[in-house]
Design a protein around this motif. Structure first.
Motif, mmCIF file in Angstrom:
data_model
loop_
_atom_site.group_PDB
_atom_site.id
_atom_site.type_symbol
_atom_site.label_atom_id
_atom_site.label_comp_id
_atom_site.label_asym_id
_atom_site.label_seq_id
_atom_site.Cartn_x
_atom_site.Cartn_y
_atom_site.Cartn_z
ATOM 1 N N GLY A 98 0.778 -1.229 0.000
ATOM 2 C CA GLY A 98 0.000 0.000 0.000
ATOM 3 C C GLY A 98 0.807 1.275 0.000
ATOM 4 N N ARG A 99 2.105 1.196 0.052
ATOM 5 C CA ARG A 99 2.898 2.428 0.108
ATOM 6 C C ARG A 99 2.857 3.132 -1.247
ATOM 7 N NH1 ARG A 99 8.993 3.114 2.682
ATOM 8 N NH2 ARG A 99 8.638 5.273 3.353
ATOM 9 N N PRO A 100 2.666 4.443 -1.266
ATOM 10 C CA PRO A 100 2.690 5.175 -2.537
ATOM 11 C C PRO A 100 4.016 4.966 -3.277
ATOM 12 C CG PRO A 100 1.751 6.549 -0.826
ATOM 13 C CD PRO A 100 2.291 5.328 -0.135
ATOM 14 N N LEU A 101 3.924 4.836 -4.580
ATOM 15 C CA LEU A 101 5.085 4.497 -5.396
ATOM 16 C C LEU A 101 6.259 5.440 -5.165
ATOM 17 C CD1 LEU A 101 6.469 2.991 -7.740
ATOM 18 C CD2 LEU A 101 5.290 4.554 -9.306
ATOM 19 N N LEU A 102 6.033 6.746 -5.220
ATOM 20 C CA LEU A 102 7.143 7.683 -5.116
ATOM 21 C C LEU A 102 7.755 7.686 -3.714
ATOM 22 C CD1 LEU A 102 5.925 10.720 -7.261
ATOM 23 C CD2 LEU A 102 7.284 8.729 -7.938
ATOM 24 N N GLU A 103 6.952 7.423 -2.693
ATOM 25 C CA GLU A 103 7.501 7.303 -1.344
ATOM 26 C C GLU A 103 8.425 6.097 -1.243
ATOM 27 O OE1 GLU A 103 4.710 7.373 1.835
ATOM 28 O OE2 GLU A 103 3.671 9.181 1.115
ATOM 29 N N ARG B 37 14.167 3.568 -16.030
ATOM 30 C CA ARG B 37 15.202 3.657 -17.056
ATOM 31 C C ARG B 37 16.470 4.324 -16.502
ATOM 32 N NH1 ARG B 37 11.400 7.702 -20.644
ATOM 33 N NH2 ARG B 37 11.800 9.645 -19.515
ATOM 34 N N TYR B 38 17.568 4.039 -17.173
ATOM 35 C CA TYR B 38 18.887 4.574 -16.834
ATOM 36 C C TYR B 38 19.059 5.913 -17.546
ATOM 37 C CZ TYR B 38 24.072 4.535 -16.560
ATOM 38 O OH TYR B 38 25.394 4.826 -16.340
ATOM 39 N N VAL B 39 19.488 6.926 -16.802
ATOM 40 C CA VAL B 39 19.694 8.249 -17.378
ATOM 41 C C VAL B 39 21.169 8.606 -17.286
ATOM 42 C CG1 VAL B 39 19.006 10.673 -17.364
ATOM 43 C CG2 VAL B 39 17.384 8.916 -16.596
ATOM 44 N N SER C 93 15.234 7.068 -13.697
ATOM 45 C CA SER C 93 13.937 7.694 -13.928
ATOM 46 C C SER C 93 12.867 6.615 -13.817
ATOM 47 C CB SER C 93 13.902 8.351 -15.310
ATOM 48 O OG SER C 93 12.776 9.202 -15.440
ATOM 49 N N LEU C 94 11.883 6.840 -12.961
ATOM 50 C CA LEU C 94 10.843 5.858 -12.635
ATOM 51 C C LEU C 94 9.515 6.275 -13.253
ATOM 52 C CD1 LEU C 94 9.751 3.442 -10.882
ATOM 53 C CD2 LEU C 94 9.415 5.134 -9.059
ATOM 54 N N TRP D 12 7.486 10.437 -15.888
ATOM 55 C CA TRP D 12 8.773 9.894 -15.441
ATOM 56 C C TRP D 12 9.370 10.815 -14.389
ATOM 57 C CZ3 TRP D 12 10.483 5.148 -16.984
ATOM 58 C CH2 TRP D 12 9.804 4.562 -18.054
ATOM 59 N N VAL D 13 9.768 10.225 -13.265
ATOM 60 C CA VAL D 13 10.299 10.991 -12.135
ATOM 61 C C VAL D 13 11.731 10.535 -11.875
ATOM 62 C CG1 VAL D 13 9.997 11.630 -9.724
ATOM 63 C CG2 VAL D 13 7.984 11.187 -11.154
ATOM 64 N N ASP D 14 12.652 11.487 -11.810
ATOM 65 C CA ASP D 14 14.071 11.176 -11.656
ATOM 66 C C ASP D 14 14.471 11.053 -10.186
ATOM 67 O OD1 ASP D 14 14.167 11.332 -14.371
ATOM 68 O OD2 ASP D 14 15.438 13.100 -14.485
ATOM 69 N N PHE D 15 15.393 10.100 -9.926
ATOM 70 C CA PHE D 15 15.965 9.883 -8.599
ATOM 71 C C PHE D 15 17.471 9.692 -8.753
ATOM 72 C CE2 PHE D 15 11.585 8.539 -8.245
ATOM 73 C CZ PHE D 15 11.188 8.931 -6.965
ATOM 74 N N ASP D 16 18.248 10.357 -7.915
ATOM 75 C CA ASP D 16 19.707 10.243 -7.946
ATOM 76 C C ASP D 16 20.173 9.552 -6.669
ATOM 77 O OD1 ASP D 16 22.447 10.501 -7.914
ATOM 78 O OD2 ASP D 16 22.468 12.651 -8.346
ATOM 79 N N PRO D 17 20.381 8.222 -6.692
ATOM 80 C CA PRO D 17 20.765 7.517 -5.464
ATOM 81 C C PRO D 17 22.188 7.824 -5.008
ATOM 82 C CG PRO D 17 20.809 6.016 -7.332
ATOM 83 C CD PRO D 17 20.208 7.304 -7.832
#
Length: 309
Positions: free
Chosen positions: A156-161, A217-219, A245-246, A253-258
């Motif tokens: 149930g957790r929201p995807l972006l969280e 995807r890989y950015v 990018s998710l 598409w939402v970007d994340f920089d781990p």
């Protein structure tokens, strides 16, 4: 819902000059060479290329500019005369707009289920996303990656969280170590050793997301780095960067920089995207001859000016 566009009449603008210089010095002459270049940045909803120049020495026998299967600008070069050195210099001018606030996202498992080919007709956006849901040369789908991310994706957790929690976990538990890995180092080894570089962390996050049925995807791109206080910016001190990018139905598409535990905004310049590094390597090719050789790569990202318009 399509990703919202940002009006250029009300948003702050960041503009950069990027210098990406690559030099190969060969131990023996190269008689024939073919190269693929991903050095033209793609236009995105929040990014525009204002100018670009490609300097190549020696002059290629053939050159063609087009696009790859992911829509990234691609340059093909052929060299049919002997040469013992190859120099490729890209000169770019980029304009960036910030991301609008994100809409709330649905539960992660609902997004995964909607992409699972359950007999329902998929939308064009979902079909495009499914290209980035499968295994690729550097990103395997394995139980251990799903298990590593399990605490980030409870029911149930929201995807972006969940994605933000995974980004934070990689940032907290892994150390940046430029000597720990190579391009072909298996992700299972990265996971075990907890060390690597931005490419490894992007691949790891992709493996975790795809192992849970999500599309990511890989950015490939550039990141503005800041010198220590009082020190000038060093030419060539920056580097190519990589992030993730998710696909999120509510936001596109939402970007994340781990590597840095941030959502990319005005300091991340997108060059290309694909399934993993193999799809978007800045320069790769095949040669006949040459002997041993290693590339010398220098990247500089310079703020050109920053203003509100």
């Amino acid at each position: 819902m399509a990703e919202a566009q940002l009006s250029p009449t009300s948003a702050p603008v960041a503009r950069y000059q990027v210098f990406h210089d690559t030099r190969y010095r060969y131990a023996a002459p190269v008689s024939l060479s073919q190269q693929l270049l991903h050095l033209w940045p793609r236009d995105c909803p929040r990014q525009r290329c204002l100018g670009r120049e490609l300097q190549i020495e020696p002059v290629p026998t053939q050159r063609s500019d087009g696009f790859d299967v992911f829509g990234n600008p691609l340059t093909r070069l052929a060299f049919e005369r002997p040469h013992d050195e190859l120099q490729v210099n890209a000169r770019l001018q980029i304009e960036l707009l910030p991301r609008l606030p994100l809409y709330p996202s649905p539960a992660w498992e609902q997004v995964a289920a909607d992409l699972a080919f359950s007999g329902r007709a998929l939308s064009a956006q979902e079909l495009e996303a499914c290209r980035f849901r499968m295994e690729s040369p550097y990103v395997r789908i394995k139980r251990q990656f799903a298990e590593f991310a399990a605490d980030c994706f409870p029911a149930g957790r929201p995807l972006l969280e969940g994605a933000a929690a995974l980004m934070q976990k990689i940032f907290d538990e892994f150390a940046f170590d430029a000597e720990a890995t190579q391009v072909a180092t298996p992700l299972t080894e990265v996971l075990e050793r907890r060390r690597g570089v931005c490419q490894d962390f992007a691949h790891l996050m992709l493996a975790c997301l795809r192992s849970r049925g999500l599309a990511a995807r890989y950015v490939s791109g550039y990141l503005l780095t800041r010198p220590p206080p009082g020190q000038p910016r060093l030419i060539g001190a920056d580097a190519s960067h990589a992030w993730v990018s998710l696909y999120c139905p509510a936001n596109g598409w939402v970007d994340f920089d781990p590597t840095n535990n941030i959502l990319p905004a005005l300091e991340h310049i997108t060059l290309a995207w694909g399934r993993d590094f193999a799809d978007v390597s800045p320069l790769r090719g095949v040669i006949l001859g040459g002997g041993s050789h290693d590339p010398e790569v220098r990247v500089t990202v310079m703020p050109h000016w920053e203003l509100a318009v």
